[in-house]
Design a protein around this motif. Structure first.
Motif, PDB file in Angstrom:
ATOM      1  N   ILE A 350       0.776  -1.054   0.074  1.00 55.01           N
ATOM      2  CA  ILE A 350       0.029   0.202   0.148  1.00 55.01           C
ATOM      3  C   ILE A 350       0.696   1.067   0.187  1.00 55.01           C
ATOM      4  CG2 ILE A 350      -1.556   1.286   1.321  1.00 55.01           C
ATOM      5  CD1 ILE A 350      -2.634  -1.580   2.508  1.00 55.01           C
ATOM      6  N   GLY A 351       1.888   1.219   0.702  1.00 53.41           N
ATOM      7  CA  GLY A 351       2.981   2.389   1.035  1.00 53.41           C
ATOM      8  C   GLY A 351       3.633   2.513  -0.367  1.00 53.41           C
ATOM      9  N   ALA A 352       3.826   1.607  -1.118  1.00 50.12           N
ATOM     10  CA  ALA A 352       4.643   1.554  -2.366  1.00 50.12           C
ATOM     11  C   ALA A 352       3.604   2.165  -3.547  1.00 50.12           C
ATOM     12  CB  ALA A 352       5.199   0.256  -2.747  1.00 50.12           C
ATOM     13  N   LEU A 353       2.472   1.879  -3.646  1.00 45.65           N
ATOM     14  CA  LEU A 353       1.488   2.223  -4.671  1.00 45.65           C
ATOM     15  C   LEU A 353       1.305   3.656  -4.183  1.00 45.65           C
ATOM     16  CD1 LEU A 353      -0.634  -1.087  -4.934  1.00 45.65           C
ATOM     17  CD2 LEU A 353       0.912  -0.123  -6.547  1.00 45.65           C
ATOM     18  N   SER A 354       1.258   3.927  -3.037  1.00 41.82           N
ATOM     19  CA  SER A 354       0.680   5.325  -2.717  1.00 41.82           C
ATOM     20  C   SER A 354       1.661   6.426  -2.676  1.00 41.82           C
ATOM     21  CB  SER A 354       0.084   5.464  -1.453  1.00 41.82           C
ATOM     22  OG  SER A 354      -1.209   4.224  -1.214  1.00 41.82           O
TER      23      SER A 354
END
Length: 691
Positions: A350-354
Motif C-alpha cells: 500500500i505504501g509503495a503504490l501510494s
C-alpha cells in the motif's frame, strides 16, 4: 490585461474539471484537470506557453506547503521524528542517487549532474493526491500517517538535491563535502528561519485579536500573505523557502489553542478561504501540466523525434525502481512505522503504490532554467516530459488500491444521515407551522430556508409539474370562491384565471389540462352569473311591487327609480366606467387573491409533504414563497428570527426524542447535533451582522 485573462482561464478550466469529476469519480480528478489544461492550450493566449519557475514556486507551492504544515498533527510529528527522517531524508537521498546513475546509464547524452537533477525532480511524493484517490478506502492509519508526514519534508529534500545538482551542472564543479555542508545549511536553515518567522506571525496575529482588530478583513488577508512573505525571506537568505513555510505552518498547528481564541465567524471564514484557495491551487498544478504538455511535445518532436520512446521507457523504469525501493524500505521496517510483522507485506504494498507524485515534482520540472549562458537550457523539455510521464503513471497505478483495500466503514452512513436530516426538518417545520398560525408568511420563509439546508438531490421534474398543476387548480378554486362571495368582481376573476392559464402554458404544463382548467372556470362563472342575474331581476321586481303597494313621495320615488335603473344597467355598463378608485380597488383585489391563494396552496403542500417528496414539495413551495414576497413586499422581521429559534429547538427536541427511544445511534445523533448547531450558529451570526 493578458495576465488577468490567463489567470481567469486557468480558474475556469479548474472549475470545469472539478465540476465534471463527481459525475465520473472512477477517473482521478487530476486527469480531468490535465485534460482541461490540454484543451486550454488550444487558446491562442496559451500557444507556446512557458511558466516562470520562480512565480510557480512562490504563488502556488508556497501556500500549499504552508497549508499542509498548518494542518499537520504536531504531536504525532514529534512522536514519529525517526520515521520522518527515515522516509523524507534517507530514502529520498538514496532514491536520488540510485536513479541518477540509472538515468545517466540509460541516456548517455544526459550529463550526470542533470541525471541527478531529474532524479531529484521525480522523488518527492504528494499526500494530497493520494488522499483524493483513497477517499473511500480504509488505508491503514500507520501508512496514511507516514505518507502525510513524508510529503511534508521529502519535498525539501528533493528541492535541495535538485538545487545542488543544478549548481554542479551550471558551474561544472561539485565537492561531496561542500555539497553535504550546503545541504545541511539550506535544510536546517530553512527550518530555523521558518520557525522564527512563524512565531512572529502567530504573535502578531494574537496581538491583533487581543487589541480588537480581529475582523475577517484584517486577519484572513494577513494569514494568506504569511507563506509568501516567509518564502521570499528564506529564499533571499539562500535557504529553503519550502521548508520555511512548512515550519511556519507547523508553528500555526502548535498554536491552535491560542488561535482559537477568536470569533467563530473568523475561524469559519479563515478555514473556508484556505480550503477554496488550496483547492484551486492544487487544480492549477495539473491544469498547467495539461497546458504545457503540448508545447513540450512539439519541442521534443522538433529536436529529438526518435528519443520519445526512450524517454517513455526511462520514465517507466524510474517509476518501477521507486516503487520497488519504497516497497523494500517499508517491508523491512526501515520506515520505522512499527507495523505488525503479519501486516508488513500489505502495508509495504500500500505504501509503495501510494507514492503518488504531483505538485512538487511538476514544480521542480518547471523550475528548470529556460536558458544557460545565453542559450536554451539543454534537455529541459525532455526532463519535463519524463517527469510528466512519471506523474501520470503514479496517478494511474494507485487505481489498483481498491482491489487491495476494503471500503472505508464510515461511522455514519451518508444516505441514512440524509434521510434522518430530512425527517428532522420535516418534524421541525410541521411543528412550527402548527404552533404559529398567525404568522404564515414568516413561518414559510423559515420552512423554505430549513428545507434548502437539508436537500442535496435534484427534484423530479415530472412530480414537480404534477404538484404545480394541483396548486394551479387550487388557485382557480380560490378565485372562484372569492368571485362567488362578491369579494372580487367577475371580470377581475376572469382576467386572473386567463393570466394563470397563460403562465401554466408557458411553464410547459399539459395543454389539455390547461384547456380543462379554463373550461371548468368559464362554466362555473356562466352558471353562477345566470343564477345571480336571475336573483337581481327578482329583487328589482319585488322593489317595484313594493312601491305600488306603498306609495311614497315623488322625490323618493324618483331616487329609488334611479337606483333601480343603475342596478339594471350595471351588468352591461359598469365595467366600462372609469372610477378614480379603480386602480386602488384592483390592487386590493389582487392582494386579496394573492393572500388567499398563498394560504390555500401552502396548506395543500403541507398536507401532501412527506420525506419521499420533500425535494419536489420544496421546489413548489419556494416558487410560491418567492412570488408572495415579491407581491407583498415582506422583509425579515424580529418575528421571523424568533421562529428560527423555535425551529432549531424543535430540531433538538426531535433528536432527543429519537435518541431516548433508541431509534438513533450515538454516532448519528452526534452527527445531527453538529449539523443543527452549525446551522444555528451561522444563522445567529447572520442576524448579528445585519444588526
Amino acid at each position: 490585461m493578458a495576465v488577468f485573462y490567463a489567470v481567469l482561464l486557468l480558474v475556469l478550466a479548474t472549475i470545469v474539471a472539478n465540476t465534471v469529476y463527481p459525475y465520473f469519480p472512477i477517473i482521478p480528478q487530476a486527469f480531468y484537470q490535465i485534460f482541461a489544461g490540454a484543451l486550454l492550450s488550444l487558446v491562442p493566449l496559451y500557444h507556446h506557453f512557458v511558466l516562470e519557475p520562480e512565480v510557480f514556486m512562490l504563488l502556488i507551492i508556497a501556500p500549499l506547503m504552508f497549508y499542509d504544515g498548518r494542518n499537520a498533527n504536531a504531536k504525532e510529528l514529534r512522536e514519529n521524528l525517526s520515521s520522518v527522517f527515515s522516509m523524507a531524508v534517507l530514502l529520498a537521498i538514496l532514491t536520488v542517487v540510485l536513479m541518477g546513475y540509472l538515468s545517466h546509464a540509460m541516456l548517455a547524452t544526459m550529463p550526470l549532474a542533470l541525471a541527478f537533477a531529474l532524479a531529484a525532480i521525480v522523488t518527492p511524493t504528494d499526500a494530497v493526491a493520494v488522499s483524493s484517490i483513497t477517499t473511500n478506502m480504509a488505508v491503514p492509519e500507520c501508512v496514511m500517517g507516514m505518507l502525510e508526514r513524508e510529503s511534508l519534508f521529502n519535498d525539501a529534500s528533493g528541492l535541495v538535491a535538485f538545487s545542488l545538482a543544478l549548481t554542479a551542472f551550471t558551474t561544472g564543479e561539485f565537492s561531496l563535502g561542500n555539497g553535504i555542508k550546503h545541504f545541511l545549511i539550506v535544510f536546517f536553515g530553512g527550518l530555523l528561519i521558518g520557525l522564527i518567522l512563524g512565531l512572529v506571525a502567530v504573535w502578531t496575529r494574537l496581538y491583533l485579536v487581543r487589541t480588537g482588530k480581529d475582523s475577517t478583513s484584517v486577519i484572513v488577508p494577513f494569514d494568506v500573505l504569511i507563506p509568501f512573505l516567509i518564502y521570499l525571506a528564506a529564499e533571499h537568505l539562500g535557504l529553503s523557502g519550502i521548508l520555511a513555510v512548512v515550519a511556519a505552518g507547523l508553528i500555526y498547528s502548535l498554536s491552535n489553542n491560542q488561535l482559537r481564541l477568536s470569533s467563530t465567524q473568523l475561524q469559519l471564514v479563515s478555514r473556508s478561504t484556505w480550503r477554496i484557495l488550496t483547492s484551486i491551487l492544487n487544480g492549477f498544478v495539473f491544469v498547467l501540466l495539461g497546458v504545457s504538455l503540448p508545447t513540450v511535445w512539439v519541442n521534443i518532436q522538433q529536436d529529438h523525434t526518435k528519443s520519445i520512446p526512450t524517454y517513455v521507457l526511462l520514465a517507466v523504469i524510474l517509476y518501477v525502481v521507486m516503487l520497488a525501493l519504497r516497497y523494500l524500505w517499508i517491508r523491512f521496517d526501515w520506515a520505522l512505522i512499527h507495523s505488525k510483522p503479519t501486516e508488513r507485506r500489505e502495508n509495504a504494498l500500500i505504501g509503495a503504490l501510494s507514492g503518488v507524485h504531483g505538485t512538487i515534482t511538476l514544480a521542480m520540472a518547471f523550475s528548470l532554467p529556460l536558458t544557460l549562458h545565453g542559450s536554451t537550457f539543454p534537455l529541459r523539455n525532455s526532463m519535463i516530459f519524463i517527469a510528466a510521464v512519471v506523474i501520470i503513471l503514479s496517478l494511474l497505478v494507485p487505481t489498483l488500491l481498491p482491489f487491495i483495500l476494503p471500503t472505508k466503514q464510515l461511522p455514519v452512513d451518508p444516505a441514512e444521515a440524509l434521510q434522518e436530516r430530512k425527517a428532522l426538518v420535516a418534524y421541525a417545520t410541521d411543528r412550527l407551522v402548527q404552533e404559529n398560525p398567525d404568522y404564515p408568511e414568516q413561518a414559510q420563509k423559515v420552512v423554505e430556508i430549513l428545507n434548502s439546508q437539508a436537500m442535496t438531490e435534484r427534484p423530479d421534474r415530472r412530480k414537480v409539474q404534477e404538484l404545480l398543476q394541483q396548486a394551479t387548480q387550487i388557485e382557480v378554486e380560490t378565485v372562484q370562491k372569492l368571485a362567488d362571495d362578491g369579494v372580487i368582481s367577475s371580470g377581475f376573476a376572469n382576467r386572473y384565471v386567463r393570466m394563470l392559464v397563460l403562465k401554466s402554458r408557458m411553464s410547459n404544463n399539459n395543454p389539455f389540462t390547461n384547456l380543462i382548467l379554463w373550461l371548468r372556470f368559464v362554466g362555473h362563472r356562466i352558471s353562477h352569473s345566470f343564477g345571480r342575474h336571475g336573483r337581481r331581476k327578482r329583487r328589482i321586481a319585488q322593489q317595484q311591487q313594493r312601491l305600488q303597494r306603498h306609495p311614497v313621495s315623488p322625490e323618493q320615488q324618483q331616487l329609488i327609480q334611479q337606483r333601480l335603473q343603475q342596478e339594471q344597467a350595471a351588468p352591461h355598463h359598469g365595467r366600462h366606467k372609469r372610477d378614480p378608485q379603480a386602480d386602488k380597488q384592483r390592487r386590493e383585489s389582487f392582494l386579496k387573491i394573492e393572500q388567499d391563494v398563498y394560504n390555500n396552496v401552502i396548506a395543500f403542500l403541507t398536507d401532501v409533504s412527506s420525506i419521499e417528496n420533500q425535494a419536489e414539495v420544496n421546489s413548489v413551495r419556494n416558487y410560491y414563497n418567492a412570488r408572495h414576497r415579491r407581491f407583498m413586499s415582506q422583509e425579515t422581521t424580529d418575528q421571523q428570527n424568533e421562529l428560527f429559534i423555535q425551529a432549531f429547538q424543535h430540531e433538538y427536541t426531535y433528536i432527543r426524542q429519537k435518541r431516548s427511544a433508541q431509534e438513533l445511534s450515538p454516532a448519528m445523533a452526534e452527527e445531527l447535533y453538529q449539523q443543527v448547531s452549525t446551522d444555528q450558529m451561522l444563522y445567529m451570526q447572520e442576524i448579528a451582522g445585519e444588526n
